[in-house]
Design an enzyme around this catalytic site. Sequence first.
Site, short mmCIF file in Angstrom:
data_model
loop_
_atom_site.label_atom_id
_atom_site.label_comp_id
_atom_site.label_asym_id
_atom_site.label_seq_id
_atom_site.Cartn_x
_atom_site.Cartn_y
_atom_site.Cartn_z
N ASP A 1 2.12 -4.88 8.49
CA ASP A 1 0.89 -4.09 8.42
C ASP A 1 -0.27 -5.08 8.33
O ASP A 1 -0.35 -5.86 7.37
CB ASP A 1 0.96 -3.17 7.19
N ARG B 1 -12.55 -4.59 -6.77
CA ARG B 1 -12.28 -5.28 -5.48
C ARG B 1 -13.59 -5.57 -4.77
O ARG B 1 -14.46 -4.71 -4.67
CB ARG B 1 -11.48 -4.35 -4.57
N PHE C 1 0.84 -1.19 0.00
CA PHE C 1 0.00 0.00 0.00
C PHE C 1 0.89 1.25 0.00
O PHE C 1 1.86 1.33 0.76
CB PHE C 1 -0.92 0.00 1.23
N TYR D 1 -10.61 1.02 10.79
CA TYR D 1 -11.87 1.30 10.08
C TYR D 1 -12.24 0.27 9.04
O TYR D 1 -13.26 0.41 8.38
CB TYR D 1 -11.84 2.71 9.45
N LYS D 2 -11.41 -0.75 8.88
CA LYS D 2 -11.75 -1.79 7.88
C LYS D 2 -12.52 -2.91 8.58
O LYS D 2 -13.68 -2.74 8.94
CB LYS D 2 -10.48 -2.28 7.21
C1 LIG Z 1 -2.28 -1.81 3.86
C2 LIG Z 1 -2.75 -0.46 4.27
N1 LIG Z 1 -2.04 0.29 5.13
C3 LIG Z 1 -2.45 1.51 5.51
C4 LIG Z 1 -3.62 2.05 5.01
C5 LIG Z 1 -4.10 3.41 5.39
O1 LIG Z 1 -3.41 4.02 6.39
P1 LIG Z 1 -4.02 5.31 7.11
O2 LIG Z 1 -5.18 4.85 7.95
O3 LIG Z 1 -2.91 5.89 7.87
O4 LIG Z 1 -4.56 6.21 6.04
C6 LIG Z 1 -4.40 1.31 4.12
C7 LIG Z 1 -5.65 1.89 3.60
O5 LIG Z 1 -6.36 1.35 2.82
C8 LIG Z 1 -3.96 0.04 3.73
O6 LIG Z 1 -4.66 -0.69 2.87
#
Ligand SMILES: Cc1ncc(COP(=O)(O)O)c(C=O)c1O
Length: 433
Positions: free
Chosen positions: A199, A392, A129, A224-225
């Site tokens: 991550d 997706r 990402f 938030y996911k």
């Molecule tokens: C793998 C991954 N890391 C980080 C993030 C987003 O990070 P942040 O909440 O700091 O915007 C996402 C967002 O979709 C993601 O898919």
Amino acid sequence: MKLFDCEALDAADVLAPLRELFDLAPGTVYLDGNSLGALPHATAARVQAAVQHEWGRGLIGSWNGADWIGLPRRVGDKIARLVGAAPGQLIAADSTSVNLYKALSAALQIAAAQGGVKRRVVVSERSNFPTDLYIAESLARERGLALKLVEPDGIDAALAQGDVAVLMLTQVNYRSGRLHDMAAVTAAAHAAGALTVWDLAHSAGALPVDLLGSDADFAVGCGYKYLNGGPGAPAFVWLHPRHAERMARGDLWQPLSGWMGHARPFDFTPAYAPAEGIAGWLCGTPAVLSLTALECGVDTLLAAEPLGGLGALRRKSIALGELFIELVESRCAGHGLELASPRDAAARGSQVSFALAGHGYAAMQALIARGVVGDFRAGDARDPATTPDILRFGFTPLYTRFADVWNAVEQLRQVLEVREWNQPRFRARHAVT
Ligand SMILES: Cc1ncc(COP(=O)(O)O)c(C=O)c1O
């Protein structure tokens, strides 16, 4: 497989009652919980109570009276149950990007202490990402290190160079849904003398994760996911107890040393003294209302524990994904869709992506207009073979029904059959895709 077969699967599904925990609009098939989880019923009332009573009446006394100050730890302990960590090891705070900065910075400090000048490379995946790559790029610049981006099958070769300080990976790829074996990859990294930063944005709440069992070094994840914490919910950060001990000895420094990570913030001393353990990973004042909503979201996952927990959720997620692939390939054949996720369910997270060249964005907009919500991720126009435009679809087993999958594919079939994507209203790009 016919619609009534899917309805029979729903009728036999022990997890089906969990859908009642969510406020889902009738007629909407929501397949984007991998991007923003749905709203739990409990959240609106709980946040309203936090606003009206705790803030409105309790005012500043609620930091103690409603234990606002304890929220990052309390929510962190709940998330820890979902990712194979122990209480007191994980904290809910800040964004994934910010936590990644803290974790990668700390991992690089350890690598520098252990490996000296020899270890000057951070390795990640080219298709990681972007925020992960941007944060790593910034830290690499700051420390005079190199950031090396490889394909997933190039990780072993990169580690074999002997100069890797940190391997930083997202366990489930945001585009393809490809899933890394965290224990195996961590073991390979450690054997090569490198630390790991994981991550878990697309893993936490989506599949069983065993941070301690995998011997990972650091991990961050998103609220938030799959944790259903609401838009912009706080993220989380975890570090292995062996690194927490380094902090306790003063050998490791959390780089964003704000006052909330201080051992005694209300002493207001000019010098920083880190709090013991994971509390030292806080930076500024906790986002109380967002943490309140996140706690409700995490509770929806913990409600699955008596029904088999993440093991049962994972089995259902795989069944939903397999059904989706089978139906798309049989019912939407001839329209240019190509599976862009691993076919092997064991190597896939809780999402399925299909490549669609040319009109992927408009096709997704047309599908959303029909009440089936997925999302679109643009490919690399210079390299469409390896990075195509994709549609997706996330499968959140807490609230997705087998019949939803059948209906989603039927709507997709109709969009493609009548070339609905050709309508100009579906071609205009919004700011968020
Ligand atoms: C793998 C991954 N890391 C980080 C993030 C987003 O990070 P942040 O909440 O700091 O915007 C996402 C967002 O979709 C993601 O898919």
